[in-house]
Design an enzyme around this catalytic site. Structure first.
Site, PDB file in Angstrom:
ATOM      1  N   GLN A 144      29.680  38.536  37.083  1.00  0.00           N
ATOM      2  CA  GLN A 144      29.579  39.746  37.912  1.00  0.00           C
ATOM      3  C   GLN A 144      28.874  39.407  39.227  1.00  0.00           C
ATOM      4  O   GLN A 144      27.794  38.825  39.239  1.00  0.00           O
ATOM      5  CB  GLN A 144      28.805  40.833  37.144  1.00  0.00           C
ATOM      6  CG  GLN A 144      28.744  42.165  37.861  1.00  0.00           C
ATOM      7  CD  GLN A 144      30.119  42.823  38.031  1.00  0.00           C
ATOM      8  OE1 GLN A 144      30.925  42.837  37.109  1.00  0.00           O
ATOM      9  NE2 GLN A 144      30.375  43.360  39.207  1.00  0.00           N
TER      10      GLN A 144
ATOM     11  N   ASP B 183      39.129  36.801  37.024  1.00  0.00           N
ATOM     12  CA  ASP B 183      38.799  37.567  38.232  1.00  0.00           C
ATOM     13  C   ASP B 183      39.589  37.037  39.439  1.00  0.00           C
ATOM     14  O   ASP B 183      39.633  37.688  40.483  1.00  0.00           O
ATOM     15  CB  ASP B 183      37.294  37.464  38.530  1.00  0.00           C
ATOM     16  CG  ASP B 183      36.572  38.798  38.369  1.00  0.00           C
ATOM     17  OD1 ASP B 183      37.265  39.828  38.279  1.00  0.00           O
ATOM     18  OD2 ASP B 183      35.324  38.789  38.341  1.00  0.00           O
TER      19      ASP B 183
ATOM     20  N   LYS C 207      33.418  47.519  31.922  1.00  0.00           N
ATOM     21  CA  LYS C 207      34.376  46.458  31.585  1.00  0.00           C
ATOM     22  C   LYS C 207      34.340  46.176  30.088  1.00  0.00           C
ATOM     23  O   LYS C 207      35.376  46.043  29.435  1.00  0.00           O
ATOM     24  CB  LYS C 207      34.070  45.185  32.391  1.00  0.00           C
ATOM     25  CG  LYS C 207      34.451  45.313  33.850  1.00  0.00           C
ATOM     26  CD  LYS C 207      33.910  44.188  34.722  1.00  0.00           C
ATOM     27  CE  LYS C 207      34.191  44.507  36.197  1.00  0.00           C
ATOM     28  NZ  LYS C 207      33.632  43.525  37.142  1.00  0.00           N
TER      29      LYS C 207
END
Ligand code: NAD
Length: 287
Positions: A97, A120, A53
């Site tokens: 994450q 997200d 990422k």
């Protein structure tokens, strides 16, 4: 019949090019898009995802900030960091994450992210907005799948769609997006009786199970579009999907490979959400 293979790398490269152009235009207006990534613990797969990422951000001209914490860090420490990032006008996207270690209340952490920076799309408010078909940051993997279906011209309205998997990250939002697009959606999961009965009716079949080569050709309707979200590491170190590609491609009309299918689109959608957030911030600041 041999299915046409959807090239996720090619589509991702095209969309990432557009994103890089938008990021450059924003930077020229004095607002460089910025994504903050928090990684807790030493899960090797998570470390790879975070590294990918951050590297993708760099390539697209998006600034990234990375915060690594040890496995036994207290939740309060991460919450304090989130509060700081929420308040920082130079940060446009925040990502924690997953999975988090067991001492964490995952839902509480996700809800501590400012909704406007939740790139997200896991905050309960964004999930609620998606369920009401309102504008929201969409979770990156199912959003990437929708982009693929759109790019391939797969008809959605009136189609029978079957999603295998009901996770908050993939299965449920995938089902909501397909529903919002006019498909008739069935969600299958670990308690579903006679899975193949459902999958054989699917014009669009999305597999998000986490089991290597779980969906075989005999479970697929001839000509169906088969989207394989699974990423499984085999004992020999190779990656494979949740679909048995070799048998499925003889029955399906369109199919995604693993690797090179859905995976590259997931990070692409993260970059896109970050640029969208930065663009909103720039407009709000009159830039
Ligand atoms: P998860 O473990 O949270 O969910 C798996 C789902 O599969 C569950 O809802 C479960 O009910 C269902 N399931 C399990 N066994 C089943 C069975 N026998 N029959 C029917 N359903 C069954 O996993 P997840 O986070 O949703 O991820 C699914 C897969 O997608 C994994 O392989 C993961 O690595 C992959 N993934 C890929 C990307 C990407 O970018 N391509 C992103 C996220 C997840």
């Amino acid at each position: 019949m041999t299915a046409r293979i959807i090239d996720g790398n090619a589509l991702a490269a095209r969309v990432r090019g557009e994103i890089a152009d938008r990021a450059a235009a924003l930077s020229a207006r004095g607002v460089q898009p910025c994504l903050a990534v928090i990684l807790v613990g030493g899960n090797p797969a998570s470390a790879v995802y975070v590294r990918n990422k951050v590297a993708a951000c760099e390539k697209a001209g998006i600034r990234s900030l990375r915060f690594d914490y040890p496995e036994d860090v207290a939740q309060d420490v991460v919450m304090d960091r989130l509060a700081g990032l929420n308040a920082d006008p130079a940060v446009h996207g925040i990502l924690v994450q997953l999975p988090l270690p067991p001492q964490f209340d995952e839902a509480a952490v996700l809800e501590a992210i400012k909704v406007a920076k939740d790139v997200d799309g896991f905050h309960a408010e964004n999930v609620g907005r998606l369920s009401q078909n309102q504008e929201a940051f969409l979770p990156c993997t199912p959003h990437g799948v929708m982009k693929m279906l759109e790019a391939e011209g797969v008809p959605l309205a009136g189609a029978e769609a079957v999603v295998i998997g009901r996770s908050n990250i993939v299965g449920k939002p995938m089902a909501m997006l397909l529903t919002n697009s006019g498909a008739t959606v069935t969600v299958c999961h670990s308690r579903t009786c006679d899975l193949a009965f459902h999958t054989r009716r699917a014009d669009i079949l999305v597999a998000a199970v986490g089991k290597p080569r779980f969906v075989t050709g005999d479970m697929i309707k001839p000509g169906a579009t088969v989207i394989d979200v699974g990423i499984n590491r085999l004992p020999d170190g190779k990656l494979c999907g949740d679909v048995d590609f070799d048998s499925a491609k003889e029955v399906a009309g369109l199919i995604t490979p693993v690797p090179g299918g859905v995976g590259p689109m997931t990070i692409t959608m993260l970059l896109e959400n970050t640029v969208i957030s930065a663009d909103r911030a720039a407009r709000a600041a009159g830039k």
